[in-house]
Design a protein around this motif. Structure first.
Motif, PDB file in Angstrom:
ATOM      1  N   LEU A   1      -8.315  -4.343  -6.564  1.00 30.17           N
ATOM      2  CA  LEU A   1      -8.882  -3.973  -5.382  1.00 30.17           C
ATOM      3  C   LEU A   1      -7.983  -3.439  -4.398  1.00 30.17           C
ATOM      4  O   LEU A   1      -8.050  -3.350  -3.200  1.00 30.17           O
ATOM      5  CB  LEU A   1      -9.853  -5.069  -4.714  1.00 30.17           C
ATOM      6  CG  LEU A   1     -11.152  -5.072  -5.501  1.00 30.17           C
ATOM      7  CD1 LEU A   1     -12.037  -6.431  -4.798  1.00 30.17           C
ATOM      8  CD2 LEU A   1     -12.232  -3.861  -5.471  1.00 30.17           C
ATOM      9  N   ALA A   2      -6.761  -3.468  -4.701  1.00 29.85           N
ATOM     10  CA  ALA A   2      -5.479  -3.158  -3.882  1.00 29.85           C
ATOM     11  C   ALA A   2      -5.860  -1.960  -2.740  1.00 29.85           C
ATOM     12  O   ALA A   2      -5.523  -2.090  -1.600  1.00 29.85           O
ATOM     13  CB  ALA A   2      -4.206  -3.123  -4.328  1.00 29.85           C
ATOM     14  N   GLU A   3      -6.221  -0.939  -3.325  1.00 27.28           N
ATOM     15  CA  GLU A   3      -6.585   0.313  -2.536  1.00 27.28           C
ATOM     16  C   GLU A   3      -7.636  -0.210  -1.523  1.00 27.28           C
ATOM     17  O   GLU A   3      -7.257   0.442  -0.208  1.00 27.28           O
ATOM     18  CB  GLU A   3      -6.989   1.651  -3.321  1.00 27.28           C
ATOM     19  CG  GLU A   3      -7.133   2.608  -2.540  1.00 27.28           C
ATOM     20  CD  GLU A   3      -7.626   3.819  -3.602  1.00 27.28           C
ATOM     21  OE1 GLU A   3      -8.344   4.791  -2.971  1.00 27.28           O
ATOM     22  OE2 GLU A   3      -7.250   3.859  -4.761  1.00 27.28           O
ATOM     23  N   GLN A   4      -8.523  -0.733  -1.967  1.00 26.12           N
ATOM     24  CA  GLN A   4      -9.636  -1.066  -0.694  1.00 26.12           C
ATOM     25  C   GLN A   4      -9.280  -2.081   0.281  1.00 26.12           C
ATOM     26  O   GLN A   4      -9.480  -2.008   1.224  1.00 26.12           O
ATOM     27  CB  GLN A   4     -10.852  -1.585  -1.339  1.00 26.12           C
ATOM     28  CG  GLN A   4     -11.570  -0.893  -2.400  1.00 26.12           C
ATOM     29  CD  GLN A   4     -11.216  -0.386  -3.738  1.00 26.12           C
ATOM     30  OE1 GLN A   4      -9.906  -0.449  -4.115  1.00 26.12           O
ATOM     31  NE2 GLN A   4     -12.001   0.032  -4.580  1.00 26.12           N
ATOM     32  N   LEU A   5      -8.460  -3.224  -0.165  1.00 30.63           N
ATOM     33  CA  LEU A   5      -8.061  -4.027   0.792  1.00 30.63           C
ATOM     34  C   LEU A   5      -6.902  -3.408   1.819  1.00 30.63           C
ATOM     35  O   LEU A   5      -6.890  -3.771   2.759  1.00 30.63           O
ATOM     36  CB  LEU A   5      -7.126  -5.167   0.009  1.00 30.63           C
ATOM     37  CG  LEU A   5      -8.165  -6.270  -0.749  1.00 30.63           C
ATOM     38  CD1 LEU A   5      -7.400  -7.121  -1.870  1.00 30.63           C
ATOM     39  CD2 LEU A   5      -8.844  -7.178   0.149  1.00 30.63           C
ATOM     40  N   ALA A   6      -6.026  -2.618   1.158  1.00 30.32           N
ATOM     41  CA  ALA A   6      -4.984  -1.751   1.966  1.00 30.32           C
ATOM     42  C   ALA A   6      -5.424  -1.059   3.017  1.00 30.32           C
ATOM     43  O   ALA A   6      -4.997  -0.589   3.997  1.00 30.32           O
ATOM     44  CB  ALA A   6      -4.026  -1.065   1.142  1.00 30.32           C
TER      45      ALA A   6
ATOM     46  N   GLY B   1      -2.220   1.548  -4.869  1.00 31.15           N
ATOM     47  CA  GLY B   1      -3.405   1.366  -4.175  1.00 31.15           C
ATOM     48  C   GLY B   1      -2.914   1.381  -2.656  1.00 31.15           C
ATOM     49  O   GLY B   1      -3.522   1.782  -1.847  1.00 31.15           O
ATOM     50  N   ALA B   2      -1.794   0.563  -2.406  1.00 29.73           N
ATOM     51  CA  ALA B   2      -1.357   0.364  -0.978  1.00 29.73           C
ATOM     52  C   ALA B   2      -0.806   1.591  -0.495  1.00 29.73           C
ATOM     53  O   ALA B   2      -0.793   1.903   0.785  1.00 29.73           O
ATOM     54  CB  ALA B   2      -0.523  -0.678  -0.985  1.00 29.73           C
ATOM     55  N   ALA B   3      -0.169   2.517  -1.178  1.00 30.61           N
ATOM     56  CA  ALA B   3       0.586   3.613  -0.844  1.00 30.61           C
ATOM     57  C   ALA B   3      -0.473   4.500  -0.330  1.00 30.61           C
ATOM     58  O   ALA B   3      -0.359   5.553   0.632  1.00 30.61           O
ATOM     59  CB  ALA B   3       1.356   4.413  -1.967  1.00 30.61           C
TER      60      ALA B   3
END
Length: 838
Positions: free
Chosen positions: A704-709, A757-759
């Motif tokens: 879920l990194a993109e959503q958390l980021a 995801g973070a990017a």
């Protein structure tokens, strides 16, 4: 108790939760090498007989004994893990070898707190050492009380005896020196038996006029063979030569976890051969170093006229005792802050001895007769030591060594400027036996290494030397003290050798090895405060993981670009009440102040599950690492997190403080804490909002990194927990720990997905787990998109140097290929190929 010649019911020898052997955190026991059985995590302080029988063996250190039941079953009862290293401290055996005991009779009493603090684990074992003749069937795997039914033992059907050809052939013999730390106790004896059972030939061990067949664990332990003892091995049968070589190798090779304290594995002939100009001893702390030999003598006092004013002498002694007490308190506090339990235990014992009324009373009587405080204190200690030594108890002999240490410390305080060691930096210090306080002082003076005529590889000094990274050898013999002062020697602790007459070539070789290591460290350290830029200009922040303001100052001195992880648990553990808001604020502010103008990432409290707090009773969990941990705890006890956030919001400048949330698994958890942080900012009238980050340590968070980021200011990957959760392997499990490798392709894919995801939201990603400190992984992490590495303070310079030798675009290209590999070992091999170390 049902008992006939074929079947026997064993009762619980201890009270506590029952574990299968597979769950025991020791590979020798867990693998069944010693035999079938069961384990108990004890809650009581007395070991009882599981059935009627005869005591056939008692370990010389009192931590284990073996009972032969009436049906021939041999039962090893082993209290705790690695307890042989306590040398009998805390154990009291209530029976003798040869005694007939009844079911549930007390056999051995032990100091629950003392043993628990000093050993690896209290998990205790009931092992059927002749499992080839019996079958074990557990009755229960729940908690038991002493005397409750625990195991059924059923005799196996035998399939005939040994054939005559097993004993045909010439008897072959060899000699070897025992390398196992603590001698041939239960675990190494089991490995010797396992080795012997791999051959058809019959093998025996001979020592001090006694012999035992290598098939018998009890027989081997019954020989009471100590560390470094020379033994005779004999084998007879069709494969006698192979069996002999295998046994000699097994006896002269320490268990893997003991190798730092073991003699080197050598062929039997070389073990016996005396080398001219070489003293052989036992490695207490590894390393290779050369330097001038400096012999350290005990303090010698001048003649005492014996007409002193008793009141003045008493006053002088009290002043000295207060000074030493204060010094030990300081050492203890440092040890607690640095979570150094070894040092803490040693100096807590010293503090207790310093308050011993018998000692103070004896010194007082000597002074009352006109004796000087120095001589009175010295004599009081010596009298007490003599009494302890005459008991023949290993436990009390260790206490005598601690008393000698206190004698020296108090004499130093009494003598003041009239006494100190003038030890040249880089010297190899030789002494009869060093004390813990000697070691701390010598370490500060920059000595190169330590060697002792006496001492053991598990002594307090050995433990401290390993912690300080000082090469150290013990048990070199009295010849050591006859060597001339100032001669050049080579201390090869790894090889268990002190070379007294090294030639110019050997000195040059050792010097070259040391020089290369120092030069490399110095070059790296010289550049430590510069930015870590890859060859193509990408900036990688190299921060440090710390647990206190002291460690933060060390990190800054080592060139850290900031604190990548401040573990706040150090404020919450080992106390009876939670730290209040003010105490927390001061502690966080001290870390910020220690880091100059650098940023500090502070992780909110991560306790619960397996990390219990006295003042925070939580339910016992079957799977603590999957239970109430990190941010989940805040949902159960929100006041704890609120108090911590309030303290964090009051540090200055807030712009340098970043808050990190552990064990997040979904976006709602992050949003909830962000809202809580906003509310507290309003309440405290704080206009600035500190950066808020999320730890990626469960697969759900990585996926879920993109959503958390989208809602976090940064992400920090905790590779230690992410490894165990991804691979479904407990990283503290003895049998699996080696396989919990963060370079596993599945884990790397989660890191790659986190960075991608973070990017999307221009959110930077760091790594604060152990993988960040592995120079082999640096290129791979950069290639996957990591922009911050948080490492142990001493490794900052090395990792920065590693970054400067890399090309980021090349790292990106190669890293994508490595994601397709099939195993962690394949990834490691590829990393060595593409980015060799050194």
């Amino acid at each position: 108790m049902h008992n006939n010649n074929k079947e026997l019911t064993l009762s619980a020898p201890l009270s506590g939760p029952v574990l299968t052997l597979a769950k025991v955190p020791d590979p020798v026991f867990a693998s069944g090498t010693m035999g079938d059985g069961i384990a108990i995590d004890p809650l009581n302080d007395t070991l009882h007989a599981p059935c009627a029988g005869v005591v056939v063996h008692i370990a010389r250190t009192g931590h284990a004994l073996t009972l032969r039941a009436d049906n021939g079953a041999e039962l090893l009862l082993h209290l705790g893990l690695d307890t042989v290293e306590l040398q009998g401290q805390g154990f009291s055996v209530l029976v003798k070898e040869g005694d007939r005991v009844s079911n549930s009779q007390p056999l051995l009493r032990y100091d629950l707190d003392q043993v628990a603090q000093q050993c690896k684990s209290l998990v205790s074992l009931l092992i059927l050492t002749n499992s080839q003749d019996f079958q074990v069937r557990p009755i229960t795997l729940k908690s038991v009380k002493v005397g409750e039914p625990l195991l059924h033992i059923i005799r196996r059907q035998t399939s005939g005896g040994e054939s005559a050809e097993d004993f045909i052939g010439e008897e072959l013999t060899g000699h070897v020196r025992i390398a196992h730390r603590g001698g041939l106790h239960a675990r190494p004896a089991a490995l010797i038996r396992q080795t012997a059972q791999g051959f058809k030939s019959k093998s025996w061990l001979h020592y001090a006029g006694k012999s035992a067949t290598c098939d018998s664990l009890i027989g081997l332990m019954g020989l009471a063979i100590g560390e470094q003892a020379e033994v005779h091995v004999s084998c007879q049968g069709p494969d006698a030569e192979a069996a002999l070589q295998a046994l000699l190798a097994a006896l002269s090779t320490a268990l893997a976890e003991d190798s730092h304290a073991a003699a080197p594995a050598m062929p039997a002939a070389r073990v016996r051969a005396a080398e001219a100009g070489v003293l052989h001893g036992v490695c207490a702390a590894p390393g290779l170093v050369s330097g001038p030999l400096f012999r350290l003598s005990a303090i010698s006092l001048p003649q005492d006229p014996g007409d002193h004013d008793p009141q003045q002498q008493l006053q002088a002694l009290e002043t000295a005792l207060n000074q030493v007490r204060s010094d030990i308190d300081h050492t203890l506090n440092q040890a607690k802050k640095q979570r150094n339990s070894d040092e803490e235990a040693i100096f807590s014992a010293h503090l207790a001895l310093l308050e011993d009324p018998a000692l103070l009373e004896a010194a007082g009587q000597f002074m009352a007769s006109g004796m000087a405080a120095t001589h009175a204190w010295s004599q009081a200690i010596e009298s007490q030591c003599e009494v302890l030594r005459q008991t023949g108890s290993t436990l009390l002999a260790e206490r005598a060594n601690d008393l000698i240490d206190l004698k020296q410390r108090v004499l130093r305080a009494l003598l003041g400027d009239a006494w100190h060691y003038e030890v040249p930096a880089g010297a190899i210090v030789a002494a009869h036996e060093l004390t813990p306080s000697d070691l701390l002082q010598l370490s500060q003076q920059g000595v190169g290494g330590l060697c002792m005529a006496e001492g053991g590889a598990t002594s307090h000094v050995a433990i401290l030397a390993r912690g300080k990274g000082l090469p150290c050898m013990v048990a070199l013999g009295s010849t050591l003290l006859d060597q001339p002062q100032g001669q050049s020697v080579v201390l090869d602790a790894d090889g268990g050798r002190l070379e007294l007459t090294p030639g110019p070539e050997r000195l040059a070789e050792v010097h070259q090895i040391q020089l290369q290591q120092q030069q490399r460290r110095a070059e790296q350290q010289a550049q430590a405060h510069s930015s870590a830029l890859t060859r193509d200009g990408l900036h990688i922040e190299v921060a440090a993981n710390v647990a206190s303001a002291t460690e933060a100052a060390e990190a800054l001195a080592n060139g850290a670009d900031g604190v990548g992880l401040l573990r706040t648990e150090f404020l919450f553990v080992d106390r009876h009440t939670a730290p209040d808001e003010q105490e927390q604020r001061l502690a966080y502010q001290a870390v910020l102040d220690a880091m100059g103008d650098k940023s500090v990432i502070i992780r909110t409290i991560d306790v619960g599950g397996d990390k219990q707090l006295d003042y925070l009773p939580l339910p016992v969990e079957a799977n603590p690492v999957l239970g109430l941990r990190g941010i989940r705890l805040a949902q159960v006890r929100p006041e704890l997190l609120d108090q911590q956030l309030r303290a964090l919001l009051q540090v200055s400048p807030l712009s340098r403080c970043r808050i990190l949330l552990p064990m997040v698994t979904e976006v709602d958890e992050l949003l909830h804490i962000r809202r809580r942080l906003d509310a507290l900012c309003s309440e405290l009238r704080v206009k600035q909002r500190p950066q808020l980050g999320v730890m990626i340590e469960v697969p759900a968070a990585a996926l879920l990194a993109e959503q958390l980021a989208e809602h976090a200011d940064f992400l920090s990957i905790g590779t230690n927990d992410l490894s165990q959760y991804t691979l479904a392997m407990d990283r503290d499990h003895a049998g699996l720990a080696a396989r919990v490798d963060a370079l596993h392709p599945a884990l790397l894919r989660l890191i790659a997905q986190t960075c991608a995801g973070a990017a999307v939201h221009d959110c930077w990603v760091g790594v604060c787990g152990a993988l960040a400190s592995d120079p082999l992984a640096t290129a791979l992490l950069i290639g996957l998109g990591v922009r911050e590495l948080s490492v142990s303070p001493v490794q900052v310079a090395e990792i920065k140097d590693r970054v400067r030798h890399l090309d980021a675009s090349e790292c990106r290209r190669i890293s994508q290929d490595l994601l397709t590999l099939s195993s962690a070992s394949a990834v490691r091999h590829a990393c060595h190929q593409h980015w060799p170390l050194g």
